[in-house]
Scaffold this motif. Structure first.
Motif, PDB file in Angstrom:
ATOM      1  N   SER A 198      16.478   5.128 -28.541  1.00 39.12           N
ATOM      2  CA  SER A 198      17.870   5.582 -28.600  1.00 39.12           C
ATOM      3  C   SER A 198      18.153   6.052 -30.025  1.00 39.12           C
ATOM      4  O   SER A 198      17.358   5.787 -30.955  1.00 39.12           O
ATOM      5  CB  SER A 198      18.816   4.433 -28.227  1.00 39.12           C
ATOM      6  OG  SER A 198      18.803   3.462 -29.248  1.00 39.12           O
ATOM      7  N   LYS A 204      22.788  -0.636 -19.404  1.00 37.91           N
ATOM      8  CA  LYS A 204      23.676  -0.003 -20.403  1.00 37.91           C
ATOM      9  C   LYS A 204      22.888   0.926 -21.312  1.00 37.91           C
ATOM     10  O   LYS A 204      23.326   2.025 -21.639  1.00 37.91           O
ATOM     11  CB  LYS A 204      24.344  -1.085 -21.277  1.00 37.91           C
ATOM     12  CG  LYS A 204      25.575  -1.681 -20.658  1.00 37.91           C
ATOM     13  CD  LYS A 204      26.298  -2.507 -21.695  1.00 37.91           C
ATOM     14  CE  LYS A 204      27.247  -3.471 -21.022  1.00 37.91           C
ATOM     15  NZ  LYS A 204      27.598  -4.599 -21.854  1.00 37.91           N
ATOM     16  N   LYS A 211      23.371   4.943 -21.839  1.00 43.08           N
ATOM     17  CA  LYS A 211      23.661   5.454 -23.185  1.00 43.08           C
ATOM     18  C   LYS A 211      22.666   6.571 -23.551  1.00 43.08           C
ATOM     19  O   LYS A 211      23.062   7.630 -24.034  1.00 43.08           O
ATOM     20  CB  LYS A 211      23.553   4.295 -24.189  1.00 43.08           C
ATOM     21  CG  LYS A 211      23.956   4.637 -25.590  1.00 43.08           C
ATOM     22  CD  LYS A 211      24.003   3.356 -26.429  1.00 43.08           C
ATOM     23  CE  LYS A 211      24.165   3.661 -27.886  1.00 43.08           C
ATOM     24  NZ  LYS A 211      22.939   4.098 -28.540  1.00 43.08           N
TER      25      LYS A 211
END
Ligand code: SF4
Length: 123
Positions: free
Chosen positions: A18, A111, A115
């Protein structure tokens, strides 16, 4: 769970990163061009000689363990299409994970995936 430090999860890794993972590792002094490969808008850990860029074969451990990507922290909980969060069968210690840990890590993974999906859409 009880990790045996076998390193299987760091071999030929395809772990997605991420933007937060990348920022955290850059703050440690690593350059994203060194530790990540980006293909089709997806950033993943780079392999060197068949092992994650951060894996030390000599010490048999992760050189950024305390700052490792969230996906590495959540492993062996992985997401399978049509099944959701499951324990990866490649992990030899996977049977030591509790139902509670699987549920908790599964929620965090859900989650994280949303994201990362949003991050890709915004590019
Ligand atoms: S960042 Fe660390 S835990 Fe994650 S795959 Fe690389 S060596 Fe393994």
């Amino acid at each position: 769970m009880r990790c045996s430090n076998c390193g299987k999860c760091c071999e030929k890794t395809e772990m997605e990163l991420s933007s937060k993972d990348i920022e955290r590792l850059e703050k440690k002094g690593y350059r994203r061009e060194e530790f990540a490969v980006i293909a089709g808008g997806v950033a993943r850990l780079r392999n060197v000689g068949g092992w994650c860029y951060f894996y030390s074969l000599a010490d048999k451990k992760c050189r950024v363990y305390g700052k490792r990507p969230l996906g590495c922290y959540l492993y062996p909980v992985v997401y399978l299409m049509n099944e959701g969060a499951v324990v990866d069968e490649l992990c030899p210690m996977g049977q030591t994970i509790s139902e509670q840990e699987l549920r908790t890590k599964g929620k965090i993974l859900d989650k994280l995936l949303k994201k990362m999906d949003n991050e890709r859409k915004c590019k």
